[in-house]
Design a protein around this motif. Structure first.
Motif, PDB file in Angstrom:
ATOM      1  N   LYS A   1     -11.248   4.752   0.895  1.00  0.00           N
ATOM      2  CA  LYS A   1     -12.168   5.058   1.985  1.00  0.00           C
ATOM      3  C   LYS A   1     -13.612   5.011   1.522  1.00  0.00           C
ATOM      4  O   LYS A   1     -14.473   4.440   2.187  1.00  0.00           O
ATOM      5  CB  LYS A   1     -11.879   6.462   2.534  1.00  0.00           C
TER       6      LYS A   1
ATOM      7  N   PHE B   1       0.813  -1.184   0.000  1.00  0.00           N
ATOM      8  CA  PHE B   1       0.000   0.000   0.000  1.00  0.00           C
ATOM      9  C   PHE B   1       0.834   1.215   0.000  1.00  0.00           C
ATOM     10  O   PHE B   1       0.489   2.206   0.453  1.00  0.00           O
ATOM     11  CB  PHE B   1      -0.787  -0.092   1.111  1.00  0.00           C
ATOM     12  N   TYR B   2       1.976   0.997  -0.708  1.00  0.00           N
ATOM     13  CA  TYR B   2       2.999   2.009  -0.549  1.00  0.00           C
ATOM     14  C   TYR B   2       2.743   3.326  -1.240  1.00  0.00           C
ATOM     15  O   TYR B   2       2.639   4.342  -0.588  1.00  0.00           O
ATOM     16  CB  TYR B   2       4.339   1.439  -1.002  1.00  0.00           C
ATOM     17  N   ASP B   3       2.671   3.288  -2.520  1.00  0.00           N
ATOM     18  CA  ASP B   3       2.592   4.577  -3.198  1.00  0.00           C
ATOM     19  C   ASP B   3       1.188   4.850  -3.714  1.00  0.00           C
ATOM     20  O   ASP B   3       0.901   4.724  -4.876  1.00  0.00           O
ATOM     21  CB  ASP B   3       3.613   4.637  -4.330  1.00  0.00           C
ATOM     22  N   LEU B   4       0.359   5.201  -2.799  1.00  0.00           N
ATOM     23  CA  LEU B   4      -0.994   5.566  -3.184  1.00  0.00           C
ATOM     24  C   LEU B   4      -1.123   7.086  -3.180  1.00  0.00           C
ATOM     25  O   LEU B   4      -0.655   7.743  -2.260  1.00  0.00           O
ATOM     26  CB  LEU B   4      -2.005   4.972  -2.203  1.00  0.00           C
TER      27      LEU B   4
ATOM     28  N   ASP C   1       4.381  -3.216  12.431  1.00  0.00           N
ATOM     29  CA  ASP C   1       4.904  -1.901  12.749  1.00  0.00           C
ATOM     30  C   ASP C   1       3.983  -0.792  12.276  1.00  0.00           C
ATOM     31  O   ASP C   1       4.215   0.366  12.536  1.00  0.00           O
ATOM     32  CB  ASP C   1       6.311  -1.710  12.185  1.00  0.00           C
ATOM     33  N   PHE C   2       2.963  -1.154  11.571  1.00  0.00           N
ATOM     34  CA  PHE C   2       1.980  -0.157  11.199  1.00  0.00           C
ATOM     35  C   PHE C   2       0.732  -0.285  12.059  1.00  0.00           C
ATOM     36  O   PHE C   2      -0.326   0.206  11.712  1.00  0.00           O
ATOM     37  CB  PHE C   2       1.592  -0.281   9.729  1.00  0.00           C
TER      38      PHE C   2
ATOM     39  N   GLN D   1      -7.774   1.849  10.592  1.00  0.00           N
ATOM     40  CA  GLN D   1      -8.650   1.966   9.435  1.00  0.00           C
ATOM     41  C   GLN D   1     -10.075   2.022   9.956  1.00  0.00           C
ATOM     42  O   GLN D   1     -10.462   1.209  10.773  1.00  0.00           O
ATOM     43  CB  GLN D   1      -8.503   0.746   8.535  1.00  0.00           C
TER      44      GLN D   1
ATOM     45  N   LEU E   1      -6.270   7.054  -2.111  1.00  0.00           N
ATOM     46  CA  LEU E   1      -6.602   6.825  -0.703  1.00  0.00           C
ATOM     47  C   LEU E   1      -8.048   7.151  -0.410  1.00  0.00           C
ATOM     48  O   LEU E   1      -8.763   6.392   0.244  1.00  0.00           O
ATOM     49  CB  LEU E   1      -5.715   7.725   0.145  1.00  0.00           C
TER      50      LEU E   1
ATOM     51  N   ARG F   1      -1.817   2.337  12.576  1.00  0.00           N
ATOM     52  CA  ARG F   1      -2.620   2.932  11.524  1.00  0.00           C
ATOM     53  C   ARG F   1      -4.015   2.362  11.531  1.00  0.00           C
ATOM     54  O   ARG F   1      -4.267   1.310  10.988  1.00  0.00           O
ATOM     55  CB  ARG F   1      -1.969   2.699  10.178  1.00  0.00           C
TER      56      ARG F   1
END
Lengths: 207, 207
Positions: free
Chosen positions: A14, A2-5, A75-76, A81, A10, A79
């Motif tokens: 949602k 989900f790195y380069d969104l 490690d995330f 959701q 994004l 975050r």
DNA sequence: TGCAAAGTGTATATTAGCGTATGTTTTATG
DNA sequence: CATAAAACATACGCTAATATACACTTTGCA
């Protein structure tokens, strides 16, 4: 994963997530378009295709999209959701419970508290009609919308146009709604079969 | 540090700094062009390249520019000793918050604002996701990095990959992030236990 | 059952903004 | 005056977003 969104991507995720919980389906290209303030369906169609290439969405056999369950690395863990759940105000008489006038606000809830494929709503406990064990005035009830229940479930029912929380019990074609603690004020309610359950209390949120 | 800079270059730095604070990004070549009364994009492009050679700007991995040093306004003690604190840009998805691409600039902050032994970072308030009492668009938030909080602390959380400021409250195994003023727009966010906060808001720097 | 209306995903061509590149003109300075 | 730096006009290729159109499916109603 989900790195380069981009920001738009994004926001799209949602919107899709909320659509899934509140409507049970992925938004159409044009619905996504208006949600993202695009003015051409092409824009959102391309966005969907990009999300597919980035493995966020997947096309099913029938062509419709599916959101890929992505695991969030440890490690995330920070975050969160969320998904927006409608908060219903006082349940007005006779009015369908989901009427627009009833929706007081939308509250963000962690998706980890939500089961896939169900509709949810929130209800503010007021008065003593739901003075069940542990429920206090002002609490928010997280209700999973469904019409059947198992004996022992704590359900939400509309009795005389009042939202009521009771323990569900069915025997011999009769439904008995038991209060958790029986005392003079709270007596069991006995109903026949053709009354409708609004949902099951999944969580009590103390504010 | 600003030793051999031409007038134009100095003006450019000011424009870039303002842009960074107010819009959260470096101006485009053409925006910088109009800001400097140039009439050809080439002129400002060359200027940017010069600033890079003079180590005022730096190109990040993704090709975008980053401003190397950045002084907070004089009233924060131009004589006092300063520490460089990274200014984080838009918190990109899934990416560790301190990834190189996230760092927009290094800002010099008086050591009087810093507690020893903690990591800090700065964040630009944008949009209404952090429309808390006292926080306005464009403010810089000084955040002390830590993972636990007391009830009532004003914390920074990543909700749906967006930096969010709310009051922390934990009860019943649930974490509730409360807005300062609740209305239709600002509702609490309800999470389960296993989410982590990013840090505690220690200061709000108004520019 | 038949058929129109509305909604679906997709395709084509256009526009606007971006960074960059080319070559020319202006300006400043020895 | 000669020369180098600075600013110029213009253009290229790229990307995102645009308007519009097409063919297909679903829906409701006569």
């Amino acid at each position: 994963m989900f790195y380069d969104l981009s920001d738009k991507e994004l926001k799209a995720i949602k919107i899709i997530r909320n659509f899934l919980v509140n409507q049970g389906r992925i938004p159409s290209v044009r619905e996504l378009m208006t949600g993202l303030d695009y003015k051409s369906p092409r824009s959102s169609a391309i966005l969907l295709k990009n999300l597919e290439e980035k493995k966020i969405l997947r096309k099913k056999n029938d062509g419709s999209y599916q959101i890929v369950d992505f695991e969030i690395p440890e490690d995330f863990g920070s975050r969160a959701q969320t998904v927006k759940i409608p908060l219903l105000g006082s349940v007005a008489c006779g009015m369908p419970i989901f009427a627009d006038e009833n929706i007081e606000a939308e509250v963000s809830i962690s998706i980890e508290m939500i089961k896939n494929g169900y509709k949810y709503f929130l209800l503010r406990a007021e008065g003593d009609s739901m003075d069940e064990a542990g429920i206090e005035n002002g609490d928010l009830l997280l209700v999973r919308q469904q019409q059947n229940a198992e004996n022992g479930d704590r359900i939400l029912a509309l009795i005389d146009d009042e939202a009521t929380v009771k323990e569900y019990n069915k025997s011999n074609g009769m439904v008995i709604l038991k209060p958790k603690s029986s005392n003079k004020i709270h007596q069991p309610i006995i109903l026949n079969e053709n009354f409708r359950i609004q949902g099951i209390i999944e969580n009590i949120i103390k504010l």
